[in-house]
Design a protein around this motif. Structure first.
Motif, PDB file in Angstrom:
ATOM      1  N   PRO A   3     -24.448 -40.435-174.198  1.00  0.00           N
ATOM      2  CA  PRO A   3     -25.612 -40.956-173.456  1.00  0.00           C
ATOM      3  C   PRO A   3     -25.210 -41.910-172.327  1.00  0.00           C
ATOM      4  CG  PRO A   3     -25.981 -41.116-175.825  1.00  0.00           C
ATOM      5  CD  PRO A   3     -24.561 -40.703-175.633  1.00  0.00           C
ATOM      6  N   ILE A   4     -24.168 -42.681-172.534  1.00  0.00           N
ATOM      7  CA  ILE A   4     -23.712 -43.606-171.490  1.00  0.00           C
ATOM      8  C   ILE A   4     -23.125 -42.812-170.323  1.00  0.00           C
ATOM      9  CG2 ILE A   4     -22.076 -45.449-170.954  1.00  0.00           C
ATOM     10  CD1 ILE A   4     -22.550 -46.451-173.835  1.00  0.00           C
ATOM     11  N   THR A  21     -33.975 -38.009-160.682  1.00  0.00           N
ATOM     12  CA  THR A  21     -33.057 -37.899-161.816  1.00  0.00           C
ATOM     13  C   THR A  21     -33.586 -38.690-163.003  1.00  0.00           C
ATOM     14  OG1 THR A  21     -31.209 -37.718-160.281  1.00  0.00           O
ATOM     15  CG2 THR A  21     -30.671 -38.291-162.562  1.00  0.00           C
ATOM     16  N   ARG A  22     -33.515 -38.085-164.177  1.00  0.00           N
ATOM     17  CA  ARG A  22     -33.928 -38.764-165.412  1.00  0.00           C
ATOM     18  C   ARG A  22     -32.830 -38.582-166.464  1.00  0.00           C
ATOM     19  NH1 ARG A  22     -36.862 -39.842-161.934  1.00  0.00           N
ATOM     20  NH2 ARG A  22     -39.110 -39.981-161.894  1.00  0.00           N
ATOM     21  N   VAL A  23     -32.821 -39.486-167.435  1.00  0.00           N
ATOM     22  CA  VAL A  23     -31.866 -39.445-168.538  1.00  0.00           C
ATOM     23  C   VAL A  23     -32.646 -39.065-169.795  1.00  0.00           C
ATOM     24  CG1 VAL A  23     -30.237 -40.803-169.903  1.00  0.00           C
ATOM     25  CG2 VAL A  23     -30.480 -41.252-167.456  1.00  0.00           C
ATOM     26  N   SER A  24     -32.090 -38.153-170.596  1.00  0.00           N
ATOM     27  CA  SER A  24     -32.790 -37.756-171.820  1.00  0.00           C
ATOM     28  C   SER A  24     -32.653 -38.849-172.878  1.00  0.00           C
ATOM     29  CB  SER A  24     -32.239 -36.423-172.348  1.00  0.00           C
ATOM     30  OG  SER A  24     -30.872 -36.560-172.682  1.00  0.00           O
ATOM     31  N   SER A  32     -30.796 -45.840-176.276  1.00  0.00           N
ATOM     32  CA  SER A  32     -32.040 -45.159-175.927  1.00  0.00           C
ATOM     33  C   SER A  32     -32.984 -46.095-175.187  1.00  0.00           C
ATOM     34  CB  SER A  32     -32.718 -44.614-177.183  1.00  0.00           C
ATOM     35  OG  SER A  32     -31.914 -43.630-177.772  1.00  0.00           O
ATOM     36  N   GLU A  33     -33.020 -47.359-175.590  1.00  0.00           N
ATOM     37  CA  GLU A  33     -33.846 -48.339-174.876  1.00  0.00           C
ATOM     38  C   GLU A  33     -33.351 -48.498-173.445  1.00  0.00           C
ATOM     39  OE1 GLU A  33     -34.561 -52.083-176.835  1.00  0.00           O
ATOM     40  OE2 GLU A  33     -34.765 -51.100-178.788  1.00  0.00           O
ATOM     41  N   LEU A  34     -32.024 -48.502-173.299  1.00  0.00           N
ATOM     42  CA  LEU A  34     -31.446 -48.581-171.951  1.00  0.00           C
ATOM     43  C   LEU A  34     -31.822 -47.337-171.143  1.00  0.00           C
ATOM     44  CD1 LEU A  34     -29.664 -50.047-169.912  1.00  0.00           C
ATOM     45  CD2 LEU A  34     -27.683 -48.923-170.965  1.00  0.00           C
ATOM     46  N   ALA A  35     -31.789 -46.165-171.777  1.00  0.00           N
ATOM     47  CA  ALA A  35     -32.159 -44.918-171.106  1.00  0.00           C
ATOM     48  C   ALA A  35     -33.631 -44.952-170.690  1.00  0.00           C
ATOM     49  CB  ALA A  35     -31.885 -43.725-172.015  1.00  0.00           C
TER      50      ALA A  35
END
Length: 173
Positions: A3-4, A21-24, A32-35
């Motif tokens: 994820p990083i 752009t988005r991060v899953s 996940s909170e950072l994402a």
């Protein structure tokens, strides 16, 4: 670390101007909170970019319109389509359009206030019918070119309004 690495790739795309752009987000941990925070930032930046593009398009239109009017009157005078006895009248119209262009450029210098919604209106009392008449006169060449007849009827000789004359001019135009 996957994820990083995804966020790192997304950040690089952002640096290239790809604000869509988005991060899953797949779990409920700190990464996940950072994402989620990253995606919220992405949405905000994309909205700001869209607002900026719309703003630039609107300003381009606002600058082009009086320039077209000025050019049309000058070309008509040079070509002889406007008789010499009416040159003074049309030079006054051109002068008004040049002054309006100057005011528009001045407002561009205050772009930060406009973008943040802090635009201040300079309200004063003015004859709104006279403003409408000036706009019709400044559009006269285009109306004639398109063979359009415009009839303007104002119920009173002086219809006063308390507003920002330039903003009303832009709306009518």
């Amino acid at each position: 670390v996957a994820p990083i690495k995804d966020m790192s790739r997304a950040a690089k795309r952002f640096a290239q101007g790809h604000f869509d752009t988005r991060v899953s987000v797949k779990s409920k941990d700190e990464v996940s909170e950072l994402a989620l925070a990253f995606n919220n930032m992405a949405i905000s930046l994309e909205n700001m970019d869209n607002t900026r593009s719309t703003f630039i398009g609107n300003i381009s239109h606002e600058l082009r319109t009086p320039m077209t009017s000025i050019s049309g009157f000058i070309d008509a005078m040079i070509d002889g389509a406007i008789p010499e006895e009416k040159h003074e009248h049309y030079l006054q119209v051109i002068s008004g359009e040049v002054k309006r262009l100057s005011r528009l450029v001045s407002s561009l210098l205050d772009i930060t206030k406009i973008q943040t919604g802090d635009r201040k209106f300079n309200k004063s009392t003015f004859d709104i019918c006279e403003t409408a008449r000036q706009i019709i006169i400044s559009c006269e060449q285009r109306l004639n070119d398109q063979k359009l007849d415009v009839e303007f009827v104002c119920d009173e000789d002086n219809m006063l309004a308390y507003a920002d004359p330039d903003a009303i001019y832009q709306i009518f135009y």
